[in-house]
Enzyme design. Structure first.
Site, mmCIF file in Angstrom:
data_model
loop_
_atom_site.group_PDB
_atom_site.id
_atom_site.type_symbol
_atom_site.label_atom_id
_atom_site.label_comp_id
_atom_site.label_asym_id
_atom_site.label_seq_id
_atom_site.Cartn_x
_atom_site.Cartn_y
_atom_site.Cartn_z
ATOM 1 N N GLU A 172 0.912 -1.184 -0.096
ATOM 2 C CA GLU A 172 -0.117 0.170 -0.090
ATOM 3 C C GLU A 172 0.897 1.351 0.136
ATOM 4 O O GLU A 172 0.770 2.076 0.992
ATOM 5 C CB GLU A 172 -0.927 0.031 1.091
ATOM 6 C CG GLU A 172 -1.646 -1.100 1.174
ATOM 7 C CD GLU A 172 -2.934 -1.090 2.207
ATOM 8 O OE1 GLU A 172 -4.131 -1.890 2.105
ATOM 9 O OE2 GLU A 172 -2.604 -0.603 3.250
ATOM 10 N N GLU A 261 -5.029 -8.389 -0.711
ATOM 11 C CA GLU A 261 -5.473 -8.155 0.594
ATOM 12 C C GLU A 261 -6.718 -7.308 0.526
ATOM 13 O O GLU A 261 -7.097 -6.411 -0.002
ATOM 14 C CB GLU A 261 -4.426 -7.183 1.504
ATOM 15 C CG GLU A 261 -4.814 -7.041 2.763
ATOM 16 C CD GLU A 261 -3.943 -5.972 3.631
ATOM 17 O OE1 GLU A 261 -2.677 -5.976 3.411
ATOM 18 O OE2 GLU A 261 -4.483 -5.014 4.260
#
Length: 421
Positions: A172, A261
């Site tokens: 991320e 995820e």
């Protein structure tokens, strides 16, 4: 580290996710397209192949919460009764090498049970980073050293019996208030100049919300694309309309597309809340069908909102994942099927050789009967398993097929898997 999970970290992560989602990226209610007429025939077309499935799985992070126990490893990655059938384990690349050994035991067991293992870093070693106006970033003179760090972890795991399937450049990079930030240009540079030194497949960019402005530049740069093996993405708050990625379909030949995820729909409700857990079944369906993802990976494997409860038993959310994971095994191909034959009903289908697997989600408060046609199908019988409010991955009545035609009832608020050998 104490065995008690790090609840403060979990709450912080959940609150940050909720605050992001509240600011214009709210997790949508997954509204169905306009319903077709009642009893629309579901057509399954084995000859029309979409994508190859790599598997389903979850995250283990032993620094933030306690490791899975030996029994929980078997529940996660085994495929017998009462087991999830996961075929992918995701682990962190800790910035502190002293923590690398913590991830070995679960990874070894996952591999022994046939799973792939991938790894994602949250931060490089602190000596490689610097502060800037946007937070923390990898120093530009440390790109080569960072590639060596990722490769060192790859070699370490290999020397401990775990051949990593892939390692990510950064978890991320576009949601990095507490970890290292990367721009798209920085990721492109690293891929072009440094990732070739990593001796396993490379995942990028793992945007927290599948933001295409982070991955478009990779797809549009031939040199960067050549050194990326898996386009990884997270789906936190991503609208279903944004699951499709035409540019990847145009430019990504030979590359894999993984959802690496998510937790869904939230981290606040019990994973046994019903019929809320059916949202997971619909979300997996949409990721595979609308997004054409080849892998679907949950956040923590064991959590009160996750696929495995803290007591080590499969939750209702976990059962929804298992309806895919247990029977849609790595190497299966998704095939074309009528995806939304009526409001609140979602159908996906898969094949491996002559085996056909179909997963049906019925979110309606009443049972739904559907006729099916399997193109090229003969006469046989589907074994079935069902999860409802009162049943979890329970063997159900077999469904006979004659000349490729069969009919079946989906119980109210249920998910059902059909397997034709």
């Amino acid at each position: 580290m104490a065995s008690r999970p790090n609840e403060a970290h979990d709450r912080s992560r959940a609150l940050r996710r909720r605050s992001i989602l509240a600011m214009g990226a709210a997790l949508p209610v997954l509204a169905a397209p306009s319903p077709a007429s009642a009893q629309t025939t579901v057509v399954i077309q084995p000859s029309v192949v979409q994508q190859t499935i790599q598997g389903f799985g979850g995250m283990n992070h032993t620094v933030w919460i306690s490791d899975l126990t030996a029994a929980q490893r078997d529940t996660a990655f085994g495929n017998g009764a009462g087991q999830l059938g996961f075929s992918i384990l995701r682990i962190p690349v800790h910035e502190d090498r002293n923590n690398w050994s913590r991830e070995v035991a679960t990874a070894q067991r996952a591999v022994a049970l046939g799973a792939k293992v991938i790894a994602s870093p949250w931060n490089p070693p602190a000596s490689m980073t610097e502060s800037f106006s946007g937070g923390r970033r990898l120093r530009y003179d440390q790109y080569g050293a960072y590639a060596q760090h990722l490769n060192d972890f790859t070699v370490y795991m290999r020397n401990n019996g775990v051949n990593l399937y892939a390692v990510s450049v950064q978890n991320e990079p576009d949601y990095a208030s507490e970890w290292t930030a990367w721009t798209a240009a920085e990721i492109v540079r690293f891929l072009k100049e440094n990732s070739g030194a990593i001796s396993t497949k490379v995942i990028a960019p793992e945007s927290f919300q599948y933001r295409k402005n982070l991955s478009d530049p990779i797809l549009n740069d031939a040199s960067a694309l050549a050194n990326m093996d898996i386009l990884g993405a997270h789906l936190y708050g991503t609208q279903p309309a944004d699951f499709a990625y035409p540019l990847f379909q145009q430019r990504g030949a030979g590359k894999e597309l993984w959802m690496t995820e998510v937790y869904y729909p939230n981290s606040s409700d019990s994973a046994d809340l019903w019929p809320g857990a059916l949202d997971v079944g619909e979300h997996v369906h949409r990721a595979l069908v609308n997004g054409r993802f080849q892998a679907y990976i949950w956040w923590y494997i064991r959590r009160g909102y996750g696929p495995m409860r803290e007591d080590g038993q499969i939750s209702k959310r976990g059962a929804n994942l298992a309806h895919f994971a247990k029977w849609v095994r790595p190497g299966f191909q998704r095939i074309t099927a009528t995806a939304n034959p009526q409001s609140g009903v979602y159908i996906s289908a898969f094949k491996s050789g002559s085996r056909i697997v179909m997963v049906a989600v019925n979110k309606n408060a009443s049972a739904v009967y559907l006729p099916f046609t399997l193109e090229g199908g003969g006469t046989g019988s589907f074994a079935t398993w069902v999860t409802t409010s009162g049943q979890t991955l329970a063997a159900s009545n077999a469904v006979p097929m004659t000349n490729g035609a069969f009919g079946s009832q989906l119980p109210a608020q249920s998910i059902r898997t059909y397997v034709l050998n």
